[in-house]
Design an enzyme around this catalytic site. Structure first.
Site, PDB file in Angstrom:
ATOM      1  CG  ASP A  54      46.089 146.773 163.619  1.00  0.00           C
ATOM      2  OD1 ASP A  54      46.768 145.737 163.449  1.00  0.00           O
ATOM      3  OD2 ASP A  54      46.579 147.919 163.541  1.00  0.00           O
TER       4      ASP A  54
HETATM    5  C1  BGC Z   1      49.864 146.867 162.774  1.00  0.00           C
HETATM    6  C2  BGC Z   1      49.312 146.491 161.412  1.00  0.00           C
HETATM    7  C3  BGC Z   1      49.901 145.188 160.979  1.00  0.00           C
HETATM    8  C4  BGC Z   1      49.601 144.138 162.030  1.00  0.00           C
HETATM    9  C5  BGC Z   1      50.152 142.768 161.684  1.00  0.00           C
HETATM   10  C6  BGC Z   1      49.700 145.753 163.762  1.00  0.00           C
HETATM   11  O1  BGC Z   1      50.300 146.058 164.960  1.00  0.00           O
HETATM   12  O2  BGC Z   1      49.227 148.042 163.235  1.00  0.00           O
HETATM   13  O3  BGC Z   1      49.604 147.495 160.476  1.00  0.00           O
HETATM   14  O4  BGC Z   1      49.412 144.825 159.724  1.00  0.00           O
HETATM   15  O5  BGC Z   1      50.180 144.540 163.257  1.00  0.00           O
HETATM   16  O6  BGC Z   1      51.532 142.786 161.732  1.00  0.00           O
END
Ligand code: BGC
Length: 761
Positions: free
Chosen positions: A274
């Protein structure tokens, strides 16, 4: 289990052909011309890896930041032209294509689908497949080869700000729905993501919270939707989560990533971190099994956005050179990326920017989804009438008052990375605070509304009635208007977003959500209910809400965040053009404190799953707590009868239930028949668990015999001593039920012997 027998069987056969239950991911040593696509992909990828320099390998395993030209989006990994590897772009796609370029959201014409939680309420894997396919088509048009949708963490804590992004509280429902969505996505040559692995169940302290879970609960609940999603859906990408699990960060957790995901489940794709602070240590992350760092950076000494330390560029190269991350591991990281690109089709046919999104097709897709996701929770007969208040009969209604929830302007959406911006970039509702206001770091306080006004759609359904609108700020005026009208329809809204949890499941008011609520919604509904001849509440929300006024309203329609065509979809259900067929994928408790976790601690980062196996409806059943509406519950404008339940079992322990369902009412409709199992008491399980279901469409008066299959694993417990799934010995009771609390469920019992279930699905 079988939901739609055909697709599950196809998927399982495909999985068997692919050897997905196996655990051998070593580079193939044979070069004989293979024909099966998995072997072909493995061999082609291995040949590419063999030609790469160290720098090129490192280039393949980290992003270079987000929101960059030319596409924007969340991640970019430049290609290697000399090897025919194309540039690679990924972006958020939980409900549609989110494209942010240089910090500016691009209104890119993409379609906002209903929320994933709404999708789960359809209990329709075919719809989940089509939902994934629709978004994937639009991702490709916008140039993205991978979509970051979607999430499947369980609704252990209903106040979790991301409940709307996930697929409910049951691992089997969530697992098969994400599997179907994944297949729909990847058939369009877009790599699908399943996230956030694992136990990422609340947003408070989201980068550092530590989910403390015993092994049996982890395997039977938190990991199970991922297990089903991986085995049946075969996603190319798994995103590991921010949180720690039992003290180890998810993206540095070799038990989760290597032992379970890759070795036990046979996952052949890549693990992607993530975006912020999911990794804190190069060696731990790489050696534990993370294959790709995002958002990543061109320079680890600068980090992502100049703020977040990164680890998979120069730091990883140094670690490989020093031997603290073996070259074989780096090769495996690259191999997983390349074989996934080849297998899904984006190596040879990368998405390219340049097409135009077919907005008419998108409108049809999101409308079709919305009408299948709505859940009719209450439909009482007013004292003055002999029929339930819904569906509304336009020919006999002279006046309707629509109240609140900005129903004159649009429908609400959830916030954060799962939000799809309105096509024209314009929020249909003006926020009550400065639109740049944040409720947490980087988390906008203002809800987005799509320009799809339920009021307009209601007017179109009842052209001969007087339809008036009041904004709800004056409860007395609303009550007076309701008293004078034939029907009062009150809209209730609850804004949920990534990055923040809700303080309560109570419908928010101007104190608890000052950006989006100008008044006390519960007080408004109570006032209208007290005076209306017929009162209907329509909810646009991301998770359960409590309903102190439930006894005094005639009807409640759960519309969730219904997407870009929410207005017409709501009106078509209210007026009976569409017969509602959704059922709850989460329990609606009477009170916040009925949940196992009484409150979310703002300070204690240890989140202890002390309820163990009693998650979701299992808790309410085991603790004998009456929910407001149980898991699996939902009404129809017709009625259904079940008869003739029988069960059979094959030598492997796979169960098949057969029964007849009859539409006993006067209109056509679809019924979700749910199959639950009560395990023998000695197994120490909560009273019952969902093991399968079937959604069946029936014309008024007609009957159909259906079968619901459940694989042996659905009957098993996780035996922590054996480290395997095992069917416990004793008497099992199977229930064919219309909800988890259906007192009229049909039952069938079988006595089973103890049996270890082989690792497969
Ligand atoms: C979120 C993800 C997301 C990523 C990119 C993160 O903060 O937890 O679900 O895909 O950001 O935007």
């Amino acid at each position: 289990m079988t939901i739609r027998k055909n697709w599950v069987l196809t998927a399982i056969c495909a999985a068997i052909l692919a050897g997905c239950g196996g655990s051998d991911h070593s580079t193939p040593t044979t070069t004989t011309a293979a024909t099966d696509p998995d072997t072909v992909a493995d061999q082609r990828a291995a040949a590419l890896v063999a030609q790469m320099t160290l720098d090129e390998k490192i280039q393949m395993v980290h992003g270079i930041g987000a929101q960059l030209a030319p596409l924007g989006g969340d991640g970019t990994i430049p290609g290697i032209p000399r090897l025919g590897i194309p540039d690679f772009y990924t972006t958020d796609s939980s409900t549609g294509v989110l494209q942010i370029l240089n910090g500016v959201v691009q209104p890119n014409g993409s379609t906002a689908m209903p929320s994933p939680l709404a999708l789960a309420a359809s209990w329709d894997p075919t719809l989940a497949h089509d939902y994934g396919a629709q978004i994937a088509k639009e991702l490709r048009v916008r140039g993205f080869s991978e979509g970051l949708g979607a999430g499947v963490d369980l609704a252990r804590e209903l106040r979790n700000g991301r409940t709307w992004e996930y697929l409910g509280e049951d691992p089997v429902l969530a697992g098969y729905m994400i599997a179907a969505r994944t297949q729909g996505t990847q058939e369009q040559k877009v790599i699908a993501t399943i996230k956030h692995y694992a136990a990422n169940d609340q947003e408070t302290n989201r980068y550092i919270s530590n989910s403390i879970i015993d092994e049996r609960t982890l395997r039977e609940l938190s990991l199970l939707p991922f297990e089903i999603g991986v085995k049946v859906g075969q996603p190319g990408n798994i995103m590991c989560a921010y949180n720690l699990v039992n003290g180890v960060k998810s993206c540095q957790n070799s038990y989760l990533l290597t032992d379970v995901l890759k070795n036990e489940w046979g996952f052949k794709g890549k693990v992607q971190s993530d975006w912020y602070m999911a990794i804190t240590d190069t060696e731990q992350a790489a050696n534990a099994g993370t294959d790709e760092e995002e958002g990543g950076s061109t320079n680890d000494s600068v980090g992502y956005l100049g703020l977040v330390p990164t680890f998979f560029n120069q730091k990883l190269e140094a670690a490989v050179t020093a031997g603290t991350v073996p070259m074989t591991r780096l090769n495996d990281m690259v191999q997983r990326r390349l074989r996934t690109m080849i297998r899904v089709g984006v190596m040879d046919s990368p998405a390219t920017l340049g097409g135009t999104i077919d907005q008419a097709a998108g409108d049809t897709a999101t409308y079709n989804a919305a009408i299948q996701t709505m859940v009719l929770l209450k439909n009482a007969t007013p004292a003055s009438s002999s029929t339930p208040v819904l569906p509304l009969n336009a020919s006999t209604i002279h006046s309707i008052v629509v109240i609140g929830g900005h129903a004159d302007a649009g429908v609400m959406a959830g916030g954060g990375s799962a939000l799809t911006p309105p096509r024209d970039g314009i929020n249909a509702v003006k926020c009550l605070v400065d639109p740049s206001t944040m409720i947490a770091v980087g988390i906008p306080a203002c809800a987005t509304y799509y320009n799809s006004a339920p009021l307009d759609a209601i007017r179109a359904k009842a052209p001969n009635a007087t339809v008036t609108y009041l904004d709800g700020t004056d409860a007395n005026a609303a009550a007076a208007a309701a008293a004078a009208a034939d029907v009062a329809i009150v809209f209730g809204t609850q804004f949920e977003t990534e990055g923040a949890d809700l303080s309560s499941l109570s419908l928010p008011n101007s104190t608890t959500d000052p950006a989006n609520q100008a008044y006390d919604q519960n007080a408004l509904i109570a006032a209208v209910a007290a005076s209306a001849k017929r009162s209907i509440v329509v909810l646009e929300n991301g998770t359960a809400v409590t309903m102190p006024w439930i006894d005094n309203v005639h009807a409640v329609l759960e519309a969730w965040y219904p997407g870009m065509q929410g207005g017409p979809a709501i009106a078509d259900v209210l007026f009976g053009t569409v017969n509602p067929s959704g059922k709850l994928p989460i329990t609606f408790p009477m009170a916040d404190t009925d949940q196992p976790q009484k409150a979310i601690s703002p300070t204690d980062t240890n989140v202890v799953y002390s309820e163990g196996l009693q998650m979701g409806y299992r808790w309410y059943d085991a603790q004998n707590i009456q929910p407001l509406f149980p898991f699996g519950y939902g009404l129809s404008y017709t009625t259904f009868g079940y008869s003739g339940l029988s069960t059979s079992m094959d030598v492997s322990g796979n169960l098949t239930a057969t029964l007849t369902v009859t539409n006993t009412g006067k209109v056509d409709g679809a019924e979700v028949v749910e199959l639950y199992a009560a395990l023998p008491p000695a197994a120490g399980e909560p009273p019952r668990r969902l093991i399968g279901w079937q959604k069946v469409q029936l014309a008024a008066g007609s009957s159909k015999q259906i079968t619901i299959s459940a694989s042996a694993e659905r009957l098993a417990i996780w035996d922590v001593t054996l480290g395997q799934w095992r069917i416990p010995a004793g008497a099992f009771t199977f229930y064919a039920a219309s909800s988890s609390r259906d007192s009229g469920a049909l039952t069938s019992t079988r006595t089973l012997s103890s049996k270890v279930v082989p690792i497969s699905d």
